[in-house]
Design a protein around this motif. Structure first.
Motif, PDB file in Angstrom:
ATOM      1  N   UNK A 171      61.078  18.963  17.467  1.00  0.00           N
ATOM      2  CA  UNK A 171      60.217  19.287  19.024  1.00  0.00           C
ATOM      3  C   UNK A 171      59.186  17.998  19.070  1.00  0.00           C
ATOM      4  N   UNK A 172      58.772  17.514  20.125  1.00  0.00           N
ATOM      5  CA  UNK A 172      57.353  16.517  20.444  1.00  0.00           C
ATOM      6  C   UNK A 172      55.713  16.882  20.012  1.00  0.00           C
ATOM      7  N   UNK A 173      55.896  18.520  19.171  1.00  0.00           N
ATOM      8  CA  UNK A 173      54.882  19.681  19.526  1.00  0.00           C
ATOM      9  C   UNK A 173      54.457  19.406  17.751  1.00  0.00           C
ATOM     10  N   UNK A 174      53.171  19.453  17.492  1.00  0.00           N
ATOM     11  CA  UNK A 174      53.100  19.282  15.930  1.00  0.00           C
ATOM     12  C   UNK A 174      51.726  20.975  15.874  1.00  0.00           C
ATOM     13  N   UNK A 175      52.196  22.047  14.541  1.00  0.00           N
ATOM     14  CA  UNK A 175      51.369  22.634  14.727  1.00  0.00           C
ATOM     15  C   UNK A 175      50.457  21.810  13.690  1.00  0.00           C
ATOM     16  N   UNK A 176      49.226  22.973  13.950  1.00  0.00           N
ATOM     17  CA  UNK A 176      47.607  22.191  12.889  1.00  0.00           C
ATOM     18  C   UNK A 176      46.975  23.594  12.547  1.00  0.00           C
ATOM     19  N   UNK A 177      46.977  23.547  11.360  1.00  0.00           N
ATOM     20  CA  UNK A 177      45.865  24.960  10.259  1.00  0.00           C
ATOM     21  C   UNK A 177      44.861  24.471   9.526  1.00  0.00           C
ATOM     22  N   UNK A 178      43.935  24.349  11.039  1.00  0.00           N
ATOM     23  CA  UNK A 178      42.622  23.774  10.918  1.00  0.00           C
ATOM     24  C   UNK A 178      42.282  25.633  10.532  1.00  0.00           C
ATOM     25  N   UNK A 179      42.082  26.343   9.230  1.00  0.00           N
ATOM     26  CA  UNK A 179      41.729  27.587   9.047  1.00  0.00           C
ATOM     27  C   UNK A 179      40.627  26.702   8.621  1.00  0.00           C
ATOM     28  N   UNK A 180      40.647  25.716   7.522  1.00  0.00           N
ATOM     29  CA  UNK A 180      39.264  25.254   6.465  1.00  0.00           C
ATOM     30  C   UNK A 180      38.517  24.338   7.232  1.00  0.00           C
ATOM     31  N   UNK A 181      38.849  24.453   8.540  1.00  0.00           N
ATOM     32  CA  UNK A 181      37.280  24.379   8.536  1.00  0.00           C
ATOM     33  C   UNK A 181      36.076  25.283   8.938  1.00  0.00           C
ATOM     34  N   UNK A 182      36.818  26.601   8.877  1.00  0.00           N
ATOM     35  CA  UNK A 182      36.173  27.633   8.993  1.00  0.00           C
ATOM     36  C   UNK A 182      35.210  27.795   9.592  1.00  0.00           C
ATOM     37  N   UNK A 183      35.870  27.573  10.891  1.00  0.00           N
ATOM     38  CA  UNK A 183      35.132  28.191  12.969  1.00  0.00           C
ATOM     39  C   UNK A 183      35.541  29.541  13.068  1.00  0.00           C
ATOM     40  N   UNK A 184      35.367  29.929  13.943  1.00  0.00           N
ATOM     41  CA  UNK A 184      36.184  31.613  14.175  1.00  0.00           C
ATOM     42  C   UNK A 184      36.694  30.601  15.701  1.00  0.00           C
ATOM     43  N   UNK A 185      37.825  31.823  16.495  1.00  0.00           N
ATOM     44  CA  UNK A 185      38.505  30.782  17.167  1.00  0.00           C
ATOM     45  C   UNK A 185      37.957  31.134  18.352  1.00  0.00           C
ATOM     46  N   UNK A 186      36.753  31.118  18.991  1.00  0.00           N
ATOM     47  CA  UNK A 186      35.739  30.200  19.929  1.00  0.00           C
ATOM     48  C   UNK A 186      35.435  28.977  19.011  1.00  0.00           C
ATOM     49  N   UNK A 187      34.666  28.395  18.131  1.00  0.00           N
ATOM     50  CA  UNK A 187      33.975  27.711  18.063  1.00  0.00           C
ATOM     51  C   UNK A 187      35.481  26.757  17.632  1.00  0.00           C
ATOM     52  N   UNK A 188      36.882  27.245  17.264  1.00  0.00           N
ATOM     53  CA  UNK A 188      37.578  25.568  16.876  1.00  0.00           C
ATOM     54  C   UNK A 188      37.599  25.664  18.106  1.00  0.00           C
ATOM     55  N   UNK A 189      37.905  26.320  19.135  1.00  0.00           N
ATOM     56  CA  UNK A 189      38.642  25.789  20.500  1.00  0.00           C
ATOM     57  C   UNK A 189      37.366  25.023  20.989  1.00  0.00           C
ATOM     58  N   UNK A 190      36.234  25.227  21.050  1.00  0.00           N
ATOM     59  CA  UNK A 190      34.688  24.269  21.312  1.00  0.00           C
ATOM     60  C   UNK A 190      34.716  23.162  20.458  1.00  0.00           C
ATOM     61  N   UNK A 191      34.938  23.501  19.461  1.00  0.00           N
ATOM     62  CA  UNK A 191      34.725  22.011  18.177  1.00  0.00           C
ATOM     63  C   UNK A 191      35.620  20.425  18.943  1.00  0.00           C
TER      64      UNK A 191
END
Length: 394
Positions: free
Chosen positions: A321-341
């Motif tokens: 696929x040309x889709x890449x899954x990024x693990x951003x958990x170490x940014x320590x943001x909530x689900x909504x915060x991560x989306x807004x970020x």
């Protein structure tokens, strides 16, 4: 022949969902759209020529499947995937997701269970629940950056299901399932009488060192107890042309699928989609090989940039696929915060990981099928945003 995948094509104000819907979808026009799964590349010239030629005819009435339609599909699967299919196995579909909706109605009753493997393409869950069927989850397990099937859990869950949606290759985690993995899936489903619906829309987009295996090609028994959903849409960037189809080696299953398709009045074909598919399958192989080489370059760039500049983010390396899954958990943001970020700080429109299930919380999916300079700009913006975030926390 050389192909210029670096060319930037302005898609704004063309009615392109990926570009013209970002304001409504993300709440900001000032973003680089790297979300919905279509490519920012022109389709092969052979496709463009075929569409222009058909357009010049001037009459655009109802379409039927002619010999060239079936022959193109049969030849493509034989040469590209070493699977000899028959023309009588092929049935039309308005798209893979609409086909799944028809399949749910044709082969299940309200409250029947349908198996999925999250984190997985989010329309899977929608087409199950909207028809009052029960979503049965067999979550994938991540081990050292690679997702695997939990076969012990699958054995338990299969006993609760009537149908399984198999995402192969898997979207969004990028796994290209091995023949051994698919064999185990098939054996479990046969044991429990589960019909396998294999979504293989990304089957042609496989990186070096891996090979796609059509599920139904593994054994006559698997073929008899499965339907394969496919299309050239992801491969050749034809998503707006209604080019999907279903492969059903079992005549009884094909008849049942087509009966529901006709009941829903969804069996019509797109005349331009037919011409585009035939042209792509007959003349697009060299273009596809060049595309894959370019996508691998984009992936290598992304991996290197993240490793060097973004230690807070982890790339789950796709095998296809040309889709890449990024693990951003170490940014320590909530689900909504991560989306807004990502939208309002990094200026990036990606697919939010939580859409793919609970297992996707803290993740984002990025589409790398774009000119490299666009990806570079996006990653530079992300780097600056993360530096600003980390600086504010000090």
């Amino acid at each position: 022949m050389t192909y210029d995948f670096n060319a930037v094509i302005d898609r704004r104000n063309t009615g392109a969902s990926k570009w013209d819907a970002v304001g409504k979808r993300f709440g900001s026009e000032d973003v680089i759209p790297l979300w919905v799964a279509d490519m920012d590349f022109s389709s092969p010239q052979c496709v463009i020529d075929a569409i222009v030629k058909r357009a010049e005819h001037g009459v655009y009435g109802y379409a039927v499947q002619q010999d060239a339609y079936f022959e193109a599909i049969v030849k493509w699967f034989k040469t590209r995937h070493n699977w000899q299919i028959e023309r009588d196995w092929i049935a039309p579909a308005p798209g893979v997701v609409p086909a799944l909706s028809v399949i749910v109605q044709a082969f299940t009753e309200p409250q029947d269970g349908v198996l999925i493997q999250p984190p997985v393409y989010h329309p899977f869950k929608k087409v199950i629940s909207v028809w009052d069927r029960k979503v049965i989850e067999n979550p994938l397990v991540e081990r050292n950056g690679r997702y695997e099937i939990d076969f012990a859990d699958l054995e338990i869950k299969a006993a609760q299901a009537k149908v399984m949606f198999l995402c192969s290759p898997h979207n969004p985690v990028g796994r290209v399932w091995t023949p051994e993995e698919l064999q185990r899936v098939g054996e479990i489903c046969l044991r429990h009488g589960v019909l396998v619906i294999s979504d293989e829309i990304h089957a042609d987009l496989i990186f070096r060192g891996h090979r796609h295996t059509p599920f139904a090609s593994l054994s006559p028994q698997f073929a008899e107890h499965s339907l394969t959903c496919a299309a050239p849409s992801k491969t050749f960037n034809l998503a707006g042309l209604t080019t999907a189809y279903v492969i059903a080696p079992n005549p009884a299953l094909k008849k049942r699928y087509e009966a529901m398709l006709n009941k829903a009045s969804m069996g019509e074909l797109n005349i331009f989609g037919i011409e585009a598919m035939i042209a792509a399958y007959e003349g697009g192989a060299e273009w596809l090989d060049a595309l894959l080489e370019y996508l691998e370059g984009n992936l290598e760039y992304l991996k290197g940039f993240v490793a060097e500049h973004l230690p807070q983010i982890r790339v789950i390396e796709p095998e296809g696929t040309y889709l890449v899954w990024l693990d951003c958990t170490k940014l320590n943001l909530s689900v909504k915060e991560l989306d807004r970020f990502f939208v309002h700080k990094a200026g990036l429109a990606l697919n939010e990981g939580h859409l793919f299930g609970r297992e996707g919380e803290g993740f984002q999916r990025v589409n790398i099928a774009c000119p490299r300079q666009l990806l570079v700009k996006g990653m530079e913006q992300l780097k600056a945003a993360v530096e600003e975030l980390e600086g504010a926390r000090r």
